[in-house]
Design an enzyme around this catalytic site. Structure first.
Site, PDB file in Angstrom:
ATOM      1  N   HIS A  95       0.813  -1.223   0.000  1.00  0.00           N
ATOM      2  CA  HIS A  95       0.000   0.000   0.000  1.00  0.00           C
ATOM      3  C   HIS A  95       0.842   1.266   0.000  1.00  0.00           C
ATOM      4  O   HIS A  95       0.340   2.353  -0.265  1.00  0.00           O
ATOM      5  CB  HIS A  95      -1.036  -0.014   1.138  1.00  0.00           C
ATOM      6  CG  HIS A  95      -0.538   0.422   2.473  1.00  0.00           C
ATOM      7  ND1 HIS A  95      -0.242  -0.465   3.488  1.00  0.00           N
ATOM      8  CD2 HIS A  95      -0.296   1.659   2.976  1.00  0.00           C
ATOM      9  CE1 HIS A  95       0.166   0.214   4.549  1.00  0.00           C
ATOM     10  NE2 HIS A  95       0.140   1.505   4.266  1.00  0.00           N
ATOM     11  N   ASP A 146      -0.149  -7.510   1.743  1.00  0.00           N
ATOM     12  CA  ASP A 146       0.304  -6.113   1.693  1.00  0.00           C
ATOM     13  C   ASP A 146       1.838  -6.092   1.761  1.00  0.00           C
ATOM     14  O   ASP A 146       2.432  -5.813   2.795  1.00  0.00           O
ATOM     15  CB  ASP A 146      -0.315  -5.341   2.873  1.00  0.00           C
ATOM     16  CG  ASP A 146      -0.071  -3.853   2.792  1.00  0.00           C
ATOM     17  OD1 ASP A 146       0.410  -3.393   1.740  1.00  0.00           O
ATOM     18  OD2 ASP A 146      -0.354  -3.155   3.792  1.00  0.00           O
ATOM     19  N   GLN A 255       0.580   5.842  11.396  1.00  0.00           N
ATOM     20  CA  GLN A 255       0.696   6.367  10.033  1.00  0.00           C
ATOM     21  C   GLN A 255       2.126   6.842   9.773  1.00  0.00           C
ATOM     22  O   GLN A 255       2.681   7.594  10.573  1.00  0.00           O
ATOM     23  CB  GLN A 255      -0.291   7.526   9.830  1.00  0.00           C
ATOM     24  CG  GLN A 255      -1.621   7.106   9.208  1.00  0.00           C
ATOM     25  CD  GLN A 255      -2.313   5.964   9.915  1.00  0.00           C
ATOM     26  OE1 GLN A 255      -2.437   5.976  11.127  1.00  0.00           O
ATOM     27  NE2 GLN A 255      -2.747   4.963   9.170  1.00  0.00           N
ATOM     28  N   GLY A 256       2.694   6.412   8.658  1.00  0.00           N
ATOM     29  CA  GLY A 256       4.076   6.760   8.313  1.00  0.00           C
ATOM     30  C   GLY A 256       5.053   5.651   8.646  1.00  0.00           C
ATOM     31  O   GLY A 256       6.176   5.628   8.158  1.00  0.00           O
ATOM     32  N   ASP A 257       4.634   4.718   9.507  1.00  0.00           N
ATOM     33  CA  ASP A 257       5.478   3.562   9.817  1.00  0.00           C
ATOM     34  C   ASP A 257       5.268   2.432   8.806  1.00  0.00           C
ATOM     35  O   ASP A 257       6.058   1.485   8.752  1.00  0.00           O
ATOM     36  CB  ASP A 257       5.167   3.020  11.214  1.00  0.00           C
ATOM     37  CG  ASP A 257       5.622   3.952  12.315  1.00  0.00           C
ATOM     38  OD1 ASP A 257       6.733   4.507  12.186  1.00  0.00           O
ATOM     39  OD2 ASP A 257       4.874   4.131  13.294  1.00  0.00           O
ATOM     40  N   SER A 258       4.200   2.523   8.042  1.00  0.00           N
ATOM     41  CA  SER A 258       3.850   1.470   7.091  1.00  0.00           C
ATOM     42  C   SER A 258       5.038   1.030   6.258  1.00  0.00           C
ATOM     43  O   SER A 258       5.885   1.839   5.877  1.00  0.00           O
ATOM     44  CB  SER A 258       2.772   1.955   6.132  1.00  0.00           C
ATOM     45  OG  SER A 258       1.519   1.747   6.712  1.00  0.00           O
TER      46      SER A 258
HETATM   47  N1  ARG Z   1      -1.301   2.261   7.210  1.00  0.00           N
HETATM   48  C1  ARG Z   1      -0.388   2.952   8.041  1.00  0.00           C
HETATM   49  C2  ARG Z   1       0.681   3.650   7.194  1.00  0.00           C
HETATM   50  O1  ARG Z   1       0.462   3.811   6.012  1.00  0.00           O
HETATM   51  C3  ARG Z   1       0.181   2.114   9.113  1.00  0.00           C
HETATM   52  C4  ARG Z   1      -0.796   1.888  10.178  1.00  0.00           C
HETATM   53  C5  ARG Z   1      -0.315   1.038  11.259  1.00  0.00           C
HETATM   54  N2  ARG Z   1      -1.296   1.191  12.279  1.00  0.00           N
HETATM   55  C6  ARG Z   1      -1.248   0.599  13.462  1.00  0.00           C
HETATM   56  N3  ARG Z   1      -2.182   0.909  14.331  1.00  0.00           N
HETATM   57  N4  ARG Z   1      -0.291  -0.223  13.754  1.00  0.00           N
HETATM   58  O2  ARG Z   1       1.628   4.176   7.677  1.00  0.00           O
END
Ligand code: ARG
Length: 498
Positions: A95, A146, A255-258
């Protein structure tokens, strides 16, 4: 069990964010949920994680928007994380490099991989990307599979990669309650946007499969987490994890760790077990959800991001003869083993002493070599070589023989017999050939006041003479030449008279 939001809400939130980003006029939309603009300076952590220090998780990389990097630097351009799994591959989340709206995969030239812990440091090291491969089964609706692999434009040779977990690796790495670490430059706050300069590390524990697709609760240090049901998560392709700090704060990626790594095990046994994928908000009573790396082996093998074998093919070698040294040139066939070094050995046939050298793959991936120094000229060494990666070394190449050779040792002027009549007549000590036949020995005399030098051959009898000189001071020396080059003796000054 609390209010269980269906997983389908997550993509909806993501879509809303894309719209918001597009509306705010940034170019971040192409990266979907990944890029959170604008960043502000920080105080806390991943969410409730620890500060990182120099040398921590060296394989962690930041994905940067190449255009934002040019304009605003790495800190602003960072939108996801990733992990170096070989010298030329980064594993990240699908993603991160997939536009849900158009279904397009991000083109390699829009991406840079940053290898520096603090994205605000003045010299952020970046590497280009030559290919982006998204898992063929990635489903942006369900967020299954993913995972994506970035192929780097040049190898990273000085960072030890992390090996992706394979089905055959110890299941204790992902056992319920086992410790794991997640790291990244993602949001530090639950309800605010707050990004760190240097990445943060969150200490998590592995949740049971039943919390990741069967809806079961799970308690960590007295905090009860809700489990995801089968409509949102699947333990076959996902792994759930979260942590609780000593002060009972929930530790989670955000968000940003993905795309960033979830790792377990220590030292050489460390494995990439998960890729940051999604979660119900951040640091809520829902665990974070990670792509289960051990279920992605086929994809990772096909993209060369998972190297399971030592090199299987011996390199071919040839030699370049040098003075007291042999340069060993390697030719390898690509057996998919992501070679990280080459070693060559030269054995002295009479003493059995072994000399060696190690070389690295070249950035252009062409003819790597290394030079074995400290050898004796004129000795025939038996030379062989092998290639290696972190898992072992290849079979040995065939052995070739090499004799290091030097330029000659010039003999020098023994005696100046005459400097009269505008002539120089000298006798010359023998030059030593150093095992490469001498092709020429010459007397060279240059006027000290300046002007072109004059040359005369030194005969077999050891005599040389120059005539038609000027009546001035000359500096004379002997030059001996073989196939490797020339060497000049110490000079002697002579005064030519009429
Ligand atoms: N989708 C998020 C990203 O793009 C990562 C989310 C991880 N969330 C969590 N609660 N662990 O950075």
């Amino acid at each position: 069990m609390g209010t269980r939001l269906p997983k389908s809400v997550v993509p909806a939130i993501a879509a809303a964010m894309v719209v918001a980003l597009l509306a705010s006029g940034t170019s971040a939309g192409i990266f979907g949920v990944a890029l959170a603009a604008p960043k502000e300076s920080s105080s806390p952590r991943i969410v409730n994680g620890d500060d990182s220090g120099p040398g921590d998780l060296p394989f962690l990389v930041a994905l940067l928007d190449a255009y934002d990097f040019e304009d605003e630097g790495a800190y602003q351009a960072q939108f996801c994380g990733g992990a170096l799994t070989t010298t030329t591959t980064v594993v990240t989340a699908a993603h991160c490099v997939f536009d849900e709206e158009s279904g397009a995969v991000t083109s390699p030239d829009e991406l840079l991989v940053a290898l520096t812990r603090n994205l605000k440091s003045p010299n952020v090291r970046t590497v280009g990307v030559s290919a982006v491969t998204v898992h063929p089964d990635y489903d942006s609706e369900t967020t299954t599979f993913d995972i994506a692999v970035l192929t780097l434009a040049e190898p990273v040779l000085d960072i030890t990669p992390v090996l992706p977990m394979r089905p055959a690796d110890s299941p204790s790495l992902v056992a319920v309650g086992a410790p794991a670490k997640v790291a990244g430059w993602g949001n530090l706050s639950v309800d605010d946007e707050n990004f760190p300069d240097a990445f943060k590390i969150g200490r998590l524990v592995i949740f049971p499969n039943e919390s990741c697709g069967s809806g079961s609760d799970f308690s960590v240090a007295g905090v009860t987490f809700d489990g995801y049901g089968g409509s949102s998560a699947s333990a076959e392709t996902m792994l759930c994890a979260a942590g609780v700090s000593s002060t009972r704060k929930i530790i989670d990626s955000c968000q940003g760790d993905s795309g960033g790594p979830l790792v377990a095990g220590d030292g050489r046994a460390m494995r990439l077990i998960g890729v940051v994928s999604w979660g119900e908000e951040c640091a809520s009573t829902w665990p974070g959800v990670y792509t289960r790396v051990s279920a992605m082996s086929d994809f990772l093998t096909a993209t060369k991001a998972l190297v399971t074998l030592a090199p299987t093919t011996a390199p071919a070698i040839d030699l370049t003869v040098l003075n007291t040294a042999l340069r060993v040139n390697f030719t390898t066939t690509d057996d998919g083993s992501a070679i990280s070094s080459f070693t060559a050995y030269a054995t002295d046939p009479t003493t059995g002493v072994v000399f060696s050298c190690t070389g690295l793959p070249r950035v252009d991936l062409q003819s790597p070599f290394c030079t074995i120094n400290g050898l004796a000229n004129g000795t025939a060494y038996a030379v062989s070589g092998a290639s290696a990666n972190s898992l072992g070394i290849s079979p040995m190449s065939t052995t070739v023989s090499g004799i290091p050779l030097g330029v000659p040792t010039p003999g020098g002027i023994r005696k100046v017999w005459s400097t009269d009549d505008k002539m120089i007549v000298v006798t010359v000590r023998r030059s030593r050939d150093n095992d490469a036949p001498i092709s020429k020995v010459a007397l060279r005399c240059s006027p000290i006041a300046g002007g072109p030098p004059r040359f005369a051959p030194v005969g077999q009898d050891g005599w040389a003479f120059l005539s038609g000189l000027r009546t001035t001071y000359y500096s004379c020396a002997i030059i001996a030449t073989n196939a490797l080059g020339s060497a000049v003796s110490a000079p002697k000054v002579v005064k030519v008279t009429r």
